[in-house]
Design an enzyme around this catalytic site. Structure first.
Site, PDB file in Angstrom:
ATOM      1  CE  LYS A  66      19.829  66.392  23.418  1.00 61.70           C
ATOM      2  NZ  LYS A  66      18.451  66.339  22.915  1.00 61.70           N
ATOM      3  CG  ASP A 102      17.120  65.486  19.570  1.00 61.04           C
ATOM      4  OD1 ASP A 102      16.900  64.293  19.866  1.00 61.04           O
ATOM      5  OD2 ASP A 102      17.904  66.210  20.212  1.00 61.04           O
TER       6      ASP A 102
END
Ligand code: ATR
Length: 279
Positions: A66, A102
């Site tokens: 990420k 997220d």
């Protein structure tokens, strides 16, 4: 021609994203397919080059890529840049643009049943990657306080210092925070403590939880962690990690297709896969 969508991670076999997105592509009659790719850290740059060369529509990025994906993208949106992590990439006319859904996914899932964080006292447990995305997103919602409890309080302090959004915030040890849980309206558990197979573990003592509080755990395996079970016994309202997972996926799907999908359908699909009950 069929468009390719993907998720890059290592390991990736457990990912429920292919199931969720392929169901949505067929439901909305979009000629696309979503595939998981296991990519080693040293192959990430080549993997992105390959996806670019074949004209990928977009892709998700998961652990451990990420943060390391960022140098290989053309643009990164400001929230993802401040978090330092991207979980969704869209190919816009050959340009790869990174987002982080997220934190916003957590917030959208939360506000579906807990309408406002403004004016609330909030505690985040943990200071890792997931905590960072959630903390930065919640900081923008103007809580009265946004504290962090962590095994290593210095990691919580670093996270607080990095946040570009102004918010009143203190870092505590897990023990300190456990003694003052009664202070908080909203508690968000972001560590892996209590995740299967270590389901008897608790991140923090729950004795001081107040009855009217909202308690979230981003774990969805098991669907109810011991932490959530005990919070419920204390009369708190609880939410498991399914909502964050489903909403981060819904926001990614919207970035790729401009369609905000049917989250009830997504939730049922994921729960069926996990062997849980649908509501
Ligand atoms: P993620 O990116 O999935 O959030 P991570 O970056 O590994 O995962 O973060 C893990 C978080 O869980 C950290 O806050 C970590 O605490 P430290 O900062 O002290 O390392 C916390 N954590 C992990 N295992 C733990 C344990 N056994 N007890 C207490 N905290 C733990």
């Amino acid at each position: 021609m069929k468009k390719l969508f993907a998720v890059l991670g290592n390991p990736i076999g457990h990912s429920m994203s292919p199931l969720m997105h392929n169901d949505l592509f067929s439901y909305y009659e979009i000629d696309a397919h979503y595939l998981p790719f296991q990519v080693r850290a040293e192959d990430l740059e080549d993997a992105v080059k390959g996806l670019r060369a074949i004209g990928v529509g977009g892709f998700n990025v998961t652990v451990p890529h990420k943060s390391s994906i960022i140098p290989f993208l053309d643009e990164v949106d400001p929230l993802a840049k401040s978090i330092g992590a991207v979980n969704t990439v869209v190919n816009q006319g050959g340009k790869l643009i990174g987002y982080n859904t997220d934190g916003p996914g957590f917030l959208k899932g939360l506000t579906a049943c807990y309408p406002s964080i403004t004016g609330k006292k909030v505690l985040v447990i943990g200071a890792g990657g997931a905590a960072r995305a959630i903390y930065f997103t919640l900081a923008k919602e103007k809580p009265v306080t946004l504290d962090i409890a962590n095994r290593t309080p210095n990691n919580a302090l670093s996270l607080i210092k990095d946040c570009p959004y102004s918010v009143v915030s203190n870092a505590y040890s897990l023990e300190e925070a456990g003694k003052q849980l009664v202070e908080y309206d909203l508690i968000v558990q972001t560590t892996s403590i209590g995740m299967s197979p270590n389901t008897s573990e608790l991140p923090i003592s729950v004795n001081e939880i107040k009855k009217e509080s909202m308690v979230c755990d981003i774990i969805y395996n098991p669907l109810e962690t011991k932490f959530l079970q005990m919070a419920k016994q204390h009369g708190a309202q609880i939410q498991n990690g399914i909502e964050m997972f489903v909403y981060q996926g819904a926001l990614a799907f919207e970035i790729w297709t401009d369609i905000f999908p049917d989250v009830k359908r997504m939730r049922e699909n994921v729960l069926r896969q996990l062997g849980g009950h649908t509501c």
